[in-house]
Structures are given as C-alpha cells and as structure tokens.
Design a protein around this motif. Structure first.
Motif, PDB file in Angstrom:
ATOM      1  N   VAL A  76       0.836  -1.198   0.000  1.00  0.00           N
ATOM      2  CA  VAL A  76       0.000   0.000   0.000  1.00  0.00           C
ATOM      3  C   VAL A  76       0.871   1.249   0.000  1.00  0.00           C
ATOM      4  O   VAL A  76       1.800   1.367   0.788  1.00  0.00           O
ATOM      5  CB  VAL A  76      -0.928   0.030   1.208  1.00  0.00           C
ATOM      6  CG1 VAL A  76      -1.704   1.318   1.246  1.00  0.00           C
ATOM      7  CG2 VAL A  76      -1.867  -1.134   1.147  1.00  0.00           C
ATOM      8  N   LEU A  78       0.811   5.522  -0.038  1.00  0.00           N
ATOM      9  CA  LEU A  78       0.082   6.788   0.071  1.00  0.00           C
ATOM     10  C   LEU A  78       0.933   7.916  -0.489  1.00  0.00           C
ATOM     11  O   LEU A  78       0.705   9.080  -0.200  1.00  0.00           O
ATOM     12  CB  LEU A  78      -0.277   7.081   1.530  1.00  0.00           C
ATOM     13  CG  LEU A  78      -1.234   6.096   2.183  1.00  0.00           C
ATOM     14  CD1 LEU A  78      -1.421   6.426   3.644  1.00  0.00           C
ATOM     15  CD2 LEU A  78      -2.567   6.120   1.489  1.00  0.00           C
ATOM     16  N   GLY A 130       2.361  -3.810   5.255  1.00  0.00           N
ATOM     17  CA  GLY A 130       1.035  -3.369   5.677  1.00  0.00           C
ATOM     18  C   GLY A 130       0.977  -1.867   5.863  1.00  0.00           C
ATOM     19  O   GLY A 130       1.583  -1.123   5.114  1.00  0.00           O
ATOM     20  N   PHE A 131       0.275  -1.415   6.895  1.00  0.00           N
ATOM     21  CA  PHE A 131       0.131   0.031   7.000  1.00  0.00           C
ATOM     22  C   PHE A 131       1.364   0.701   7.578  1.00  0.00           C
ATOM     23  O   PHE A 131       1.493   1.902   7.502  1.00  0.00           O
ATOM     24  CB  PHE A 131      -1.126   0.432   7.754  1.00  0.00           C
ATOM     25  CG  PHE A 131      -1.403  -0.353   8.963  1.00  0.00           C
ATOM     26  CD1 PHE A 131      -2.533  -1.130   9.032  1.00  0.00           C
ATOM     27  CD2 PHE A 131      -0.533  -0.322  10.027  1.00  0.00           C
ATOM     28  CE1 PHE A 131      -2.793  -1.866  10.156  1.00  0.00           C
ATOM     29  CE2 PHE A 131      -0.796  -1.052  11.145  1.00  0.00           C
ATOM     30  CZ  PHE A 131      -1.929  -1.828  11.215  1.00  0.00           C
ATOM     31  N   TYR A 132       2.297  -0.084   8.131  1.00  0.00           N
ATOM     32  CA  TYR A 132       3.595   0.514   8.470  1.00  0.00           C
ATOM     33  C   TYR A 132       4.218   1.073   7.199  1.00  0.00           C
ATOM     34  O   TYR A 132       4.765   2.170   7.176  1.00  0.00           O
ATOM     35  CB  TYR A 132       4.532  -0.513   9.083  1.00  0.00           C
ATOM     36  CG  TYR A 132       4.228  -0.864  10.516  1.00  0.00           C
ATOM     37  CD1 TYR A 132       4.934  -0.255  11.544  1.00  0.00           C
ATOM     38  CD2 TYR A 132       3.261  -1.792  10.841  1.00  0.00           C
ATOM     39  CE1 TYR A 132       4.668  -0.565  12.854  1.00  0.00           C
ATOM     40  CE2 TYR A 132       2.987  -2.113  12.151  1.00  0.00           C
ATOM     41  CZ  TYR A 132       3.697  -1.499  13.166  1.00  0.00           C
ATOM     42  OH  TYR A 132       3.422  -1.797  14.461  1.00  0.00           O
ATOM     43  N   ALA A 134       2.522   1.854   4.510  1.00  0.00           N
ATOM     44  CA  ALA A 134       1.686   2.968   4.056  1.00  0.00           C
ATOM     45  C   ALA A 134       2.159   4.271   4.696  1.00  0.00           C
ATOM     46  O   ALA A 134       2.260   5.304   4.032  1.00  0.00           O
ATOM     47  CB  ALA A 134       0.225   2.702   4.397  1.00  0.00           C
ATOM     48  N   VAL A 135       2.471   4.193   5.980  1.00  0.00           N
ATOM     49  CA  VAL A 135       2.942   5.399   6.660  1.00  0.00           C
ATOM     50  C   VAL A 135       4.326   5.792   6.153  1.00  0.00           C
ATOM     51  O   VAL A 135       4.633   6.968   5.985  1.00  0.00           O
ATOM     52  CB  VAL A 135       2.947   5.180   8.183  1.00  0.00           C
ATOM     53  CG1 VAL A 135       3.496   6.400   8.884  1.00  0.00           C
ATOM     54  CG2 VAL A 135       1.552   4.887   8.671  1.00  0.00           C
ATOM     55  N   ALA A 136       5.151   4.784   5.869  1.00  0.00           N
ATOM     56  CA  ALA A 136       6.485   5.088   5.357  1.00  0.00           C
ATOM     57  C   ALA A 136       6.394   5.820   4.018  1.00  0.00           C
ATOM     58  O   ALA A 136       7.184   6.722   3.745  1.00  0.00           O
ATOM     59  CB  ALA A 136       7.289   3.807   5.211  1.00  0.00           C
ATOM     60  N   LEU A 138       4.082   7.798   3.250  1.00  0.00           N
ATOM     61  CA  LEU A 138       3.710   9.179   3.567  1.00  0.00           C
ATOM     62  C   LEU A 138       4.957  10.043   3.692  1.00  0.00           C
ATOM     63  O   LEU A 138       4.941  11.228   3.366  1.00  0.00           O
ATOM     64  CB  LEU A 138       2.934   9.242   4.877  1.00  0.00           C
ATOM     65  CG  LEU A 138       1.438   9.046   4.835  1.00  0.00           C
ATOM     66  CD1 LEU A 138       0.886   9.146   6.233  1.00  0.00           C
ATOM     67  CD2 LEU A 138       0.800  10.095   3.965  1.00  0.00           C
ATOM     68  N   ALA A 139       6.035   9.444   4.206  1.00  0.00           N
ATOM     69  CA  ALA A 139       7.292  10.179   4.309  1.00  0.00           C
ATOM     70  C   ALA A 139       7.700  10.671   2.931  1.00  0.00           C
ATOM     71  O   ALA A 139       8.096  11.831   2.758  1.00  0.00           O
ATOM     72  CB  ALA A 139       8.379   9.289   4.906  1.00  0.00           C
TER      73      ALA A 139
ATOM     74  N   ILE B 117      -5.525  -4.103   6.232  1.00  0.00           N
ATOM     75  CA  ILE B 117      -5.341  -3.011   5.281  1.00  0.00           C
ATOM     76  C   ILE B 117      -6.677  -2.574   4.701  1.00  0.00           C
ATOM     77  O   ILE B 117      -6.902  -1.397   4.410  1.00  0.00           O
ATOM     78  CB  ILE B 117      -4.330  -3.420   4.176  1.00  0.00           C
ATOM     79  CG1 ILE B 117      -3.744  -2.197   3.527  1.00  0.00           C
ATOM     80  CG2 ILE B 117      -4.930  -4.351   3.175  1.00  0.00           C
ATOM     81  CD1 ILE B 117      -2.796  -1.454   4.400  1.00  0.00           C
ATOM     82  N   MET B 263       4.540   5.018  15.035  1.00  0.00           N
ATOM     83  CA  MET B 263       5.544   4.107  14.514  1.00  0.00           C
ATOM     84  C   MET B 263       6.752   4.082  15.431  1.00  0.00           C
ATOM     85  O   MET B 263       7.372   3.044  15.628  1.00  0.00           O
ATOM     86  CB  MET B 263       5.954   4.529  13.115  1.00  0.00           C
ATOM     87  CG  MET B 263       4.788   4.516  12.186  1.00  0.00           C
ATOM     88  SD  MET B 263       5.208   5.140  10.599  1.00  0.00           S
ATOM     89  CE  MET B 263       5.937   3.722   9.881  1.00  0.00           C
ATOM     90  N   TYR B 305       8.173  12.060   9.635  1.00  0.00           N
ATOM     91  CA  TYR B 305       7.988  10.871   8.814  1.00  0.00           C
ATOM     92  C   TYR B 305       9.307  10.223   8.473  1.00  0.00           C
ATOM     93  O   TYR B 305       9.457   9.003   8.522  1.00  0.00           O
ATOM     94  CB  TYR B 305       7.246  11.227   7.532  1.00  0.00           C
ATOM     95  CG  TYR B 305       5.885  11.761   7.795  1.00  0.00           C
ATOM     96  CD1 TYR B 305       4.833  10.905   8.040  1.00  0.00           C
ATOM     97  CD2 TYR B 305       5.663  13.123   7.844  1.00  0.00           C
ATOM     98  CE1 TYR B 305       3.586  11.400   8.317  1.00  0.00           C
ATOM     99  CE2 TYR B 305       4.422  13.625   8.112  1.00  0.00           C
ATOM    100  CZ  TYR B 305       3.386  12.758   8.357  1.00  0.00           C
ATOM    101  OH  TYR B 305       2.163  13.248   8.632  1.00  0.00           O
ATOM    102  N   VAL B 306      10.266  11.064   8.106  1.00  0.00           N
ATOM    103  CA  VAL B 306      11.557  10.503   7.712  1.00  0.00           C
ATOM    104  C   VAL B 306      12.229   9.847   8.920  1.00  0.00           C
ATOM    105  O   VAL B 306      12.817   8.768   8.813  1.00  0.00           O
ATOM    106  CB  VAL B 306      12.443  11.595   7.079  1.00  0.00           C
ATOM    107  CG1 VAL B 306      13.815  11.047   6.772  1.00  0.00           C
ATOM    108  CG2 VAL B 306      11.794  12.117   5.820  1.00  0.00           C
ATOM    109  N   LEU B 309      10.582   6.646   9.383  1.00  0.00           N
ATOM    110  CA  LEU B 309      10.965   5.733   8.306  1.00  0.00           C
ATOM    111  C   LEU B 309      12.314   5.093   8.594  1.00  0.00           C
ATOM    112  O   LEU B 309      12.487   3.874   8.507  1.00  0.00           O
ATOM    113  CB  LEU B 309      11.019   6.518   6.996  1.00  0.00           C
ATOM    114  CG  LEU B 309      11.348   5.739   5.736  1.00  0.00           C
ATOM    115  CD1 LEU B 309      10.243   4.769   5.438  1.00  0.00           C
ATOM    116  CD2 LEU B 309      11.516   6.686   4.573  1.00  0.00           C
ATOM    117  N   LEU B 312      12.030   2.717  11.479  1.00  0.00           N
ATOM    118  CA  LEU B 312      11.320   1.476  11.161  1.00  0.00           C
ATOM    119  C   LEU B 312      12.231   0.445  10.524  1.00  0.00           C
ATOM    120  O   LEU B 312      12.069  -0.756  10.735  1.00  0.00           O
ATOM    121  CB  LEU B 312      10.194   1.773  10.184  1.00  0.00           C
ATOM    122  CG  LEU B 312       8.849   2.092  10.767  1.00  0.00           C
ATOM    123  CD1 LEU B 312       7.853   2.209   9.653  1.00  0.00           C
ATOM    124  CD2 LEU B 312       8.428   1.001  11.712  1.00  0.00           C
TER     125      LEU B 312
END
Lengths: 358, 328
Positions: A76, A78, A130-132, A134-136, A138-139, B117, B263, B305-306, B309, B312
């Motif tokens: 996914v 975004l 998954g949505f992890y 999706a959020v990534a 977004l970055a 999802i 996150m 976000y970065v 990221l 993560l």
C-alpha cells in the motif's frame, strides 16, 4: 450467448497467448480503440477535453500504476501525489533544459526518473509491511512536496515558486501551453494511456505479474517457493512509479500547464488515486479505468446536478462530494471489495448464460 | 551560559509541549488499535468533527443550516442561544458516543475478519465521509474555539527563567494546561483499563476476540465503548488544537502527524504513544532550529515521517511494540 469461450479455437501458440484470448473481449477492445482514436478526436472540444477526457486519461495512467503496486503486489502506497510531483518536475526540468527534444521523450524520461525515486522509497518495503509501509510512503509524499517547494533549482528560481509549462511541439503540433488544440492534447495522452495499459496488462499476466501476486497473497510462502522478494517488490515499485511519473508529467505539462506543488500534488491526490483503484477494483486493469472514470465523472455530475440544476451553492456541492466519495468507499469495501471490475465480471458471467441461465 | 544553548533549551521545552499534543492524538489511535486491530485513520477527522460540533453547540448553530437553506430557501443560521462550555462539552460527548455507535453498527460490524489493510482503507473512507458531514453540518469556515482555557505567555516562567539565564522563555499557558490534561487523561485511561470491569473486558477483547466472546463479553458493546473512548480523546485533542490554532480543516491533518509518533512508540503501547510524541515533538523542533535555516525551513512537515521511516528499518515494531512474528 453474447460472451463465450466455446468454439473459439486457437491453432497456434501466438493466438493462444495473445493479450485478449477471447473473441468478444478482443472485438470490444478494437471497438474502444477505434472510437477513441478514430472518432473522438474529430468531435472533441475544449470543454470536454479539459473537464472530462484529459483528467480521465491521466488519472487512468496513475490508477494503473498504483494498482500494480497495491492491487497486484499488495504494497500500500500513500505517496502517489509525491511521485506524480516527481514526474511533473522532472518533465519541467527536461522541457526547459532541452527545448528541441520531442515531448514523448521528455515524458518517458520523467517516468524513468520517477521510477528511480520510487525504488529508493520502496526500499523500506523489504523490512516493513502493511500500514507501516503505508505510513512510510507518507514520508515520501511530504518530503518530496517539501523538496519541490523549498529548493529553487527545481522551479528554475521563478518568483512565484510555480512551474509553468512552456510551449512544446510533437511533429510540429503544439502539445503544451495555452495554444495547444484539444484534439492534440487528447491524442497525446491517449497514446500514453494505451501503451501503458497494454504494458501493464501483459506484465501482470506474465512471470513478473505472477511473482507480484505471489508476494501479495503471502510473502513468506512466495519466498519459499523461490520468488525473490527484493526483486519482486522493487520491480513493482519501479513500474508503478514509472506510470505514476508519466501521469504526473502529463498532468502538469498537458493538462494544467501551471502547477503549485503543495496544492496539486498534495496528500489529497494520493488518496484520490487510491480511491480510484478501490472503487474500480484492486488487481484489475479494467478496474483502474472504471475507477478513474467514476471519480472524474462524479464531481462533474454533482456540479451539473447540484449547482447548475438545483442552484445549490458550490461549497455545499463540494461537501456532498466528500460525503458521497467517503460513503461509496465504505460501501464498496463492505459490499464489493473487488470494485466495479467485479460488477463487470458478474455481468459477463450473466451474458455468457443468457437467455438460458440454467 | 551561551545564548544558543538557552535558545535550544527553550526549543526543547516547546517541543515537549507540542509532543504532548501529538501524543494526545496518538492515544486515540492506540486505544482503537489495541481493542479491535483497526488502524483508525479517521481519528484526526474525529477531532475536527468534535471541535466543530462543540463550537456549533456553544454558539447555538442550526445543524445542516446551509443544506436546509439551500433546499427550502429559508435563512436560518442560529437558534439564538449560547450554551455554556461545560454543558456543550457534555452534549458533544453524547454526539461522539452516537457516532461511535453508528460507526460500529454500520461500518465496522460488516468488516469483521477482513484484512487490516482493508479496514484501514475503510477508515480513510470514513474520514472523508465524516469531514463532509462535519462541513455540511456546521459550515466549513474557520471558527474560533474558546472554552475558557488560559492562553498566552506564562509570565511566571518568563520571569523566573529571566532571573536564572538572563533570557525569558516563551511558554504558552495553553501548552501547560494541555500537558496537565494529557497526563490526567493517560492516568485515567490506565486506571480505567486496569481497575474497572469494562476496562478489563476491553483488554480481554484486545488479547483474544474469541476467548473474550466465550467468557461472555459482548464484542459489540466493547467496540462501541472503545470508539466512544477514542471519540472522547478526539474531543480533548480537538479542544486543545482548536483553541491553539482555530477549528479548521488542517486540524484533521494532525492525525497524520500522529502516525510517525505511533511508529516510533509502537502501535500497541500507551506509554509508547507518549514517549513517541515527546521524541517527535522535540526532534522536529530541534531539527528546525538547528538544520532548518540551512535548507529553507518548514522541515516540520516531513521530519517526523523521515525519522519514523529510518527508525522502522531498524526496529519495525517500534520502541515498545510487541514483536511481530510471522508464520506461514
């Protein structure tokens, strides 16, 4: 009766593995192509081109791209808006740097650059899902929009911070800028859409597409039977971003002509394209077309019915649009998770048995 | 003390305060995620909806006034009364419970057992729907929200820091109130889930749906409750953010800011939401302070976000999250 595989015999391997093996599908495809290339360019005018046809063609390319990533490979994203912005700005830089080169090459190169960026932002998909993920993505969306807003090199140090498409030609016909005739811009986008759709269709029914689908259905199992997740995911990101980049380039250069990145390629754009493939159908090329057509048509129809016929203020119509889109998304996810494409499949099933359904 | 260091300290303090507000939104996410495995993208829009409803009730606006006027050609806008803040907050809470029930009844119940999802995308749809409804109900213009929370510079901190460092820190009273309220809220939530019957039932549902069902816990009730609690958190966040920057569409985007917080902290951990919020708040303010001027500013838009990221890639489950184990 109308739609059937029976009696459609193939005598060569080439026949058997053609893009549309069923006669009905093939003829329908030829008819659509004939109408799109042979009739519409002669009757098109500016209103139809700008209100409906151009956005439809361009969003369809983006939807196909996103569908490859989300529908076929199950990753996914975004970040569609951000990647479209990459395509647009790459196209802009190329157009201004090499004014004599054909627009075809610019748009394709813009797609290629977006593919590289897409692969870069796709790298985390190897670790997270998954949505992890999706959020990534977004970055990517926020970072890219910020980048194009803040680094003057990207907009050639123009005072307004906007990018404006200069006038460019293909074979002596003006394609971009305010003087471009409607039929020319339409045909230009249509050619890209046709080529993209054929490529996507053939990729998804070949080895690559099957690998994507294996990853989507269960990535660990796919890995065990020998699908390389690194290659599968990154090719999906690359191909998807290529299409999205092409659509971004067209959106900027041919459709809008002038772009302010935060407004045009913001997070809303990402959601819009995502909604197109949810409503149209995840994992279906036809669905990408249907979803794009639906969401391009909906605001126009609402505007005509609500604002022009009933005389409601435009802001109410815009809010109603939000309500309807949101409601439809939920409805489709509950009632028909495979979207409009599934309705079409059901219709074909009915046609096959009609008039003797038992 | 060198000036830069003092400035940096002020930035860190302000970052901590902003982080508390992020954590407040993130809390709503964590609650719903823990109890039903749904990642509720609509949380931010719920905060917007709550804030708009609160303003609307306080000013005595007629709901759907624009729509009614457009349809019937009337010109009604206000009932002509003003509701005191406390009563309005209670009424808004009632609306949020109603909303929770509706979401559970008409959306989530039909999606039980779907992939996460799909549920996530359903909540994106919900976010659009809710935003449209909120705009139709109360109009989309920017509103000011004032429920009597103190605002403006805190003079005591200003003076005392001036005496120590020779430079007065600028700390908004509202941020201090927000911090206190957030702390109370977290304490209340923890107490609720540890010591009450419903709270324990909620944790049981979070642990194992089927086991919870088999000991006689009503899943429907628990889910309505969880969405109501999330609505309550959204209301608190909406009041804070609405007082701070006005009730407007951008309020719903703070939900997106809460994502990197989650996150970092892990989707399933309440302390994680707090710590994550603080890290993001301080991190982005410091980054803007130190690096921002070199690259053209406004790095707050993407820094979180970065950071998430990069984080993560090394620790996919977040700081406090449960380890993700996958089996075929």
């Amino acid at each position: 009766m109308f739609y059937r595989e029976a009696g459609d015999f193939k005598v060569s391997y080439v026949d058997d593995s053609q893009t549309f093996p069923i006669k009905f599908d093939r003829y329908r495809y030829y008819v659509v192509l004939a109408v799109a290339f042979g009739i519409i360019p002669f009757i098109i005018n500016d209103y139809w081109a700008n209100a409906l046809l151009l956005p439809f063609l361009i969003y369809a390319i983006a939807a196909i791209g996103l569908n490859i990533l989300v529908g076929y490979c199950g990753q996914v994203s975004l970040g569609t808006g951000g990647f479209m912005a990459v395509g647009a700005y790459a196209c802009y830089k190329l157009m201004t740097a090499f004014p004599d080169v054909s627009m075809f090459i610019h748009v394709i190169l813009a797609g290629g650059i977006t593919a590289l960026v897409g692969v870069l932002f796709g790298l985390p998909s190897l670790r997270i899902k998954g949505f992890y993920l999706a959020v990534a993505t977004l970055a990517a969306q926020f970072f890219l929009v910020w980048l194009f807003n803040r680094v003057p090199w990207f907009y050639n140090y123009s005072a307004s911070g906007q990018i404006n498409a200069p006038e460019r030609e293909v074979f002596g016909i003006i394609i971009t800028g305010p003087n471009a005739p409607a039929w020319a811009t339409y045909l230009f986008c249509l050619i890209f859409l046709t080529v993209c759709a054929v490529i996507a269709r053939n990729l998804t029914r070949g080895t690559t597409g099957r690998k994507w689908m294996a990853i989507r259905d269960m990535d660990i199992a796919a890995e065990i039977i020998g699908v390389n997740p690194l290659r599968a995911k990154l090719t999906a990101f690359a191909v998807s971003s290529f299409f999205v980049g092409v659509s971004g380039a067209l959106f900027f250069a041919v459709y809008l002509g002038a772009v302010e990145v935060g407004e045009v390629f913001g997070i809303q754009k990402s959601f819009l394209v995502l909604f197109m493939i949810i409503i149209g159908g995840l994992g279906s090329i036809f669905g990408s077309f249907a979803g794009a057509a639906f969401l391009v048509l909906l605001p126009v129809v609402l505007k005509v019915v609500g604002a022009d016929m009933l005389g409601w203020p435009t802001d109410i119509v815009a809010h109603l649009n939000l309500v309807i889109v949101g409601g439809l998304i939920i409805m489709f996810l509950i009632l028909e998770p495979h979207g409009l494409a599934q309705l079409w499949r059901v219709a074909k099933e009915k046609l096959r048995l009609w008039p003797f359904p038992h | 003390m060198p000036d830069q260091l003092v400035f940096a300290m002020e930035v860190i303090l302000n970052g901590l305060m902003a982080g508390v507000l992020y954590a407040l939104v993130a809390l709503g996410f964590v609650l719903i995620y823990k109890a039903s495995g749904i990642f509720n993208y609509a949380q931010g829009v719920m905060a917007l909806f709550a804030a708009m409803t609160l303003v609307g009730i306080m000013k005595g606006q007629v709901p759907f006034a624009h729509l009614i006027n457009a349809t019937f050609g009337t010109h009604i806008h206000y009932f002509g009364w003003n509701v005191p803040a406390l009563l309005a907050i209670i009424l808004t809470m009632a609306v949020m419970v109603l909303l929770a029930w509706a979401v559970q009844r008409f959306v989530m119940r039909h999606l039980v057992g779907q992939e996460p999802i799909i549920l996530f995308m359903a909540t994106i749809g919900l976010a659009y729907l809710l935003e449209g409804v909120a705009d139709l109900m109360w109009g989309s213009e920017i509103k000011t929200l004032d429920v009597g929370l103190p605002q403006g510079i805190n003079l005591w901190i200003d003076e005392s820091t001036f005496n120590i460092f020779g430079y007065g820190f600028f700390i908004d009273n509202l941020d201090i109130v927000a911090t206190v309220i957030a702390a109370l809220l977290v304490a209340a939530l923890v107490a609720f889930s540890q010591y009450t019957k419903q709270g324990r039932a909620m944790r049981a549902v979070a642990d194992d749906h089927q086991a919870a069902l088999s000991v006689g816990i009503s899943l429907n009730f628990i889910w309505v409750m969880v969405w109501s609690v999330a609505g309550f958190v959204a209301l608190v966040a909406g009041i804070m953010w609405g007082t701070k920057s006005g009730v407007q569409f951008s309020l719903s985007l703070i939900a997106l800011k809460a994502l990197p917080v989650l996150m970092l902290g892990g989707f399933t951990s309440i302390p994680g939401a707090i710590v994550g919020g603080l890290i993001i708040g301080v991190g982005e303010k410091l980054f803007e302070f130190a690096i921002g001027p070199m690259v053209g500013g406004a790095t707050e838009n993407w820094f979180a976000y970065v950071l998430a990221l990069i984080f993560l890639v090394f620790r996919p489950q977040g700081l406090f999250g449960e380890k993700i184990i996958e089996r075929v």
